[in-house]
Design an enzyme around this catalytic site. Structure first.
Site, PDB file in Angstrom:
ATOM      1  N   VAL A 133       0.827  -1.207   0.000  1.00  0.00           N
ATOM      2  CA  VAL A 133       0.000   0.000   0.000  1.00  0.00           C
ATOM      3  C   VAL A 133       0.860   1.255   0.000  1.00  0.00           C
ATOM      4  CG1 VAL A 133      -1.758   1.294   1.272  1.00  0.00           C
ATOM      5  CG2 VAL A 133      -1.883  -1.202   1.163  1.00  0.00           C
TER       6      VAL A 133
ATOM      7  N   GLY B 123       6.721   4.081   4.547  1.00  0.00           N
ATOM      8  CA  GLY B 123       6.900   5.224   5.434  1.00  0.00           C
ATOM      9  C   GLY B 123       8.300   5.290   5.966  1.00  0.00           C
TER      10      GLY B 123
ATOM     11  N   ASP C 248       2.779  14.592  15.003  1.00  0.00           N
ATOM     12  CA  ASP C 248       3.098  14.461  13.573  1.00  0.00           C
ATOM     13  C   ASP C 248       1.822  14.522  12.725  1.00  0.00           C
ATOM     14  OD1 ASP C 248       4.826  14.275  11.440  1.00  0.00           O
ATOM     15  OD2 ASP C 248       4.989  12.090  11.501  1.00  0.00           O
TER      16      ASP C 248
END
Length: 550
Positions: free
Chosen positions: A259, A262, A390
């Site tokens: 998908v 990161g 974040d």
């Protein structure tokens, strides 16, 4: 935690659309729990602890089919435990301790495979511990202390882990593991005779053989555990998932199921058979990356406690050994079919560009409200409060109905119990360029207003379609300054994302653009003490949406 008295209002229990939680704990409520509680078909958490409720638990409570947490402890509830509680298949925590419950533990509890914690201490329960409770495979903690239970303690399942059970204060119980320190159960006459006959018949050679076999078996089990064990780092409320389960679910972590990637790992789409063929997102941490293990631990710590419709739901975690003998850590989340907000605001592929054209101002406003509601919960609603640290489009995920879910808690900081304004230690985060508040850059502490700053920048990005780190922002020009200058010169529509402007947009819509921009500007001022708190922000955002509808 107020001084509310009287009975539990039937009117609240009739709000069938409530889907998150009802918290009425630590008050002075009296009376019995109304039978109307069964109308809460969508409620996930029901907390009525530390009140003065009496009467029996209504059998209609089995109508709360979505219930995950039920806490009725520290009341004066009487009667027996309704066997119908076992009909609530998704129940994970059941706390009925410190009441006046009597009768036996229902045999039907053995069918509650998903129950994680069962607390029945300090009641008047009698009878034996049902042997079928050995089959409660999801059970991680069991407290039966200080009752009138009798008979032999089962030995399998949860009962094979002495640290996971408490049976103190039941003088009629016997047997169990040696660590529990109960007396051995008396042998029946026939059992004594059989045991003596076997001892005389078998003799020393067989005893030596058994000793050798046991030693070999222990070595085998230890090596097997090293190769393929899976420990649940979240330690409560979550089912056990092995490395093999995740390997099968993702097709061997195939690129076809990738998908995204990161900072600390990769995310794969998978279908998990052990969760009733649920489609999940599996985040596999790259442990060779600095900070990945700490990020995994941080996410586990946060996600095992937070519950909100706008925060990503974690099914479980897996800490194990992979097929090559390397350490393996992963988190299993609810799959978000519409990906991240990042791909909608800044599409890269032709498919993403086609989708992003449907992201209207109303969609963006609803997403912004979802994010504000999630942050309000983190700052004000959960205990202890926490800071995300974040907030950015890549960490906002969208489900099939375009509802936003805040994700990636690898940098989250839990605040101290004495103050919601500062963290337990000085901040040690990097955050994301453009979204980090200025006070973090000079060694400031993690504070809730830091999230408010990031949220303000995100609002401006959603309005303009421009990243805060865009190449155009240099020589002192920032996204915030650009918006501030255009609003003051009445040229704001010149910088609004053209995809958001309909051909016949109304003046009321333009007013809402400016209203949202003003919220973003107030959130992103340099001084953390001048920013509004997130509850004020959420209230303003809801008011803007109400205004545009009217």
């Amino acid at each position: 935690m107020n001084r509310l008295n009287g009975s539990v209002p039937v009117e609240i229990l009739s709000l069938s659309y409530l889907s998150n939680f009802i918290m009425l704990s630590d008050n002075f409520l009296t009376g019995s729990l109304p039978i109307e509680v069964g109308r809460l078909r969508n409620i996930r958490t029901l907390l009525l602890s530390h009140n003065k409720l009496y009467g029996e638990i209504p059998t209609t409570i089995s109508g709360c089919v979505s219930l995950e947490v039920l806490e009725l402890d520290d009341n004066m509830i009487q009667g027996t435990i309704p066997p119908s509680l076992s009909n609530i298949r998704g129940l994970q925590i059941l706390n009925l301790s410190n009441n006046s419950l009597s009768g036996s533990i229902p045999q039907s509890f053995g069918s509650m495979k998903g129950l994680q914690e069962l607390l029945l201490s300090h009641n008047n329960l009698s009878g034996s511990i049902p042997k079928v409770m050995e089959d409660m495979t999801g059970l991680i903690y069991l407290d039966l202390s200080y009752n009138n239970l009798q008979g032999e303690i089962p030995k399998k399942g949860i009962f094979s882990n002495a640290s996971a059970i408490s049976v103190t204060g039941n003088p009629g119980l016997c047997g169990g593991l040696s660590q529990i320190h109960l007396t051995a159960c008396p042998l029946k006459t026939s059992e004594k005779r059989t045991r003596w006959r076997l001892l005389l018949t078998v003799g020393t050679p067989i005893a030596c053989f058994i000793l050798f076999s046991s030693f070999a078996f222990l070595i085998y089990k230890r090596q097997s555990r090293k190769r393929a064990s899976s420990e649940i780092s979240m330690n409560s409320h979550f089912p056990r998932i092995t490395y093999g389960d995740l390997l099968r679910a993702t097709g061997g972590f195939s690129d076809d199921n990738l998908v995204g990637r990161g900072r600390h790992g990769s995310v794969y789409k998978g279908i998990l058979e052990t969760l009733n063929t649920t489609t999940v997102a599996v985040k596999v941490f790259n442990l060779a990356e600095q900070g990945a293990s700490r990020s995994f631990s941080s996410e586990c710590k946060v996600l095992r406690t937070v519950r909100h419709r706008n925060i990503i739901k974690a099914f479980t975690s897996c800490s194990s050994i992979d097929s090559r003998g390397h350490d393996f850590k992963a988190l299993v989340y609810e799959f978000m079919s519409n990906g991240s907000l990042e791909t909608w605001l800044h599409p890269q592929t032709e498919e993403e560009q086609h989708k992003s054209q449907s992201l209207t101002f109303i969609h963006r406003l609803s997403i912004a409200i979802d994010i504000a509601d999630a942050l309000e919960y983190l700052h004000e609603g959960c205990q202890p409060p926490m800071v995300h640290c974040d907030i950015k489009p890549g960490n906002i995920l969208l489900d099939n109905e375009m509802v936003a879910h805040v994700a990636d808690f690898g940098l989250a900081k839990v605040l101290s119990g004495s103050s919601r304004a500062s963290s337990r230690s000085s901040i040690d985060i990097r955050g994301s360029i453009g979204y980090v508040p200025p006070e973090y850059g000079v060694g400031g502490q993690a504070i809730t207003s830091g999230d408010v700053y990031s949220y303000g920048i995100l609002l401006l990005e959603m309005l303009t379609g421009k990243r805060p780190a865009d190449d155009m922002f240099k020589n002192g020009l920032t996204l915030r300054k650009l918006v501030e200058m255009q609003i003051s010169s009445e040229g704001f529509l010149n910088i609004v994302d053209p995809l958001m402007l309909s051909q016949n947009h109304a003046s009321k819509e333009e007013e809402c653009f400016v209203s949202v921009a003003l919220v973003g500007l107030s959130c992103s001022i340099d001084s953390p003490y001048g920013r509004p708190n997130i509850a004020e922000v959420a209230t303003k955002m809801h008011a803007i949406k109400t205004g545009i509808k009217n």
